[in-house]
Scaffold this active site. Structure first.
Site, PDB file in Angstrom:
ATOM      1  NE  ARG A  53      -3.002  -0.678   3.343  1.00  0.00           N
ATOM      2  CZ  ARG A  53      -3.935  -0.756   4.285  1.00  0.00           C
ATOM      3  NH1 ARG A  53      -5.204  -0.671   3.960  1.00  0.00           N
ATOM      4  NH2 ARG A  53      -3.608  -0.926   5.540  1.00  0.00           N
ATOM      5  CG  ASP A  54       3.617   4.406   1.386  1.00  0.00           C
ATOM      6  OD1 ASP A  54       3.263   5.163   0.450  1.00  0.00           O
ATOM      7  OD2 ASP A  54       4.256   4.810   2.373  1.00  0.00           O
ATOM      8  CB  ILE A  55       4.834   0.595  -4.193  1.00  0.00           C
ATOM      9  CG1 ILE A  55       4.353  -0.771  -3.703  1.00  0.00           C
ATOM     10  CG2 ILE A  55       6.030   0.463  -5.143  1.00  0.00           C
ATOM     11  CD1 ILE A  55       5.363  -1.558  -2.947  1.00  0.00           C
ATOM     12  CG  ASN A  59       8.383   3.249   1.536  1.00  0.00           C
ATOM     13  OD1 ASN A  59       9.074   3.818   2.370  1.00  0.00           O
ATOM     14  ND2 ASN A  59       7.066   3.334   1.522  1.00  0.00           N
TER      15      ASN A  59
END
Length: 174
Positions: A53-55, A59
């Protein structure tokens, strides 16, 4: 008394974001090499129904010898987890949010991570996020309604096939 602890790998290198701030963009070959490694990590996570959910470039850690590692599972969740406190809420980073994260956050699937990886790949070869400028709300609207500028505008090396790949990854309809 046993003391709980967490052991993590020390990754010597930098985030893809930091690398791109120095270098401005990657060659298509370098971007594909990193994206393939991230996609392999996502495949492993998706294989156990874990969605990141936070590519985003911040990250993705890149070692000195070019090995990419996906990091920061702080927003990750297991599909159909009734105990997820963020269920139904929009979570992630505005520049990389998939349309379904915005429209139907309860229905997010592994495809959402693919969209975000497509946005990351776009950024990696162009040096620009797909929808620059504006507020998080306007960026969200643009993810739902607009197509980013053609990547070749910023990187002439991008072949038609590569541009089509990014387009498929950033498809509005999951």
């Amino acid at each position: 008394n046993p003391c709980p602890y967490l052991v993590m790998e020390l990754v010597k290198g930098c985030t893809l974001q930091q690398f791109l701030e120095r270098e401005k963009s990657l060659s298509v070959i370098e971007a594909v090499r990193i994206a393939r490694q991230v996609a392999a990590g996502l495949a492993a996570a998706h294989g156990v129904n874990l969605i990141h959910r936070d590519i985003k470039p911040g990250n993705i850690l890149v070692t000195a010898d070019g090995v990419a590692k996906l990091s920061d599972l702080g927003l990750a969740f297991y599909l159909n987890d009734p105990n997820d406190p963020r269920a139904g809420k929009i979570v992630g980073t505005a520049d990389y949010l998939s349309p379904e994260q915005i429209k139907t956050p309860l229905d997010v699937t592994v495809v959402s991570d693919i969209y975000s990886l497509g946005c990351t790949l776009y950024y990696a070869i162009t040096g620009k996020v797909p929808f620059p400028g504006g507020t998080p709300k306007s960026k969200a609207r643009r993810h739902l309604e607009e197509t980013p500028w053609h990547p070749r505008r910023f990187n002439e090396e991008a072949s038609d096939e590569f541009v089509d790949l990014i387009g498929d990854m950033m498809e509005k309809d999951p």
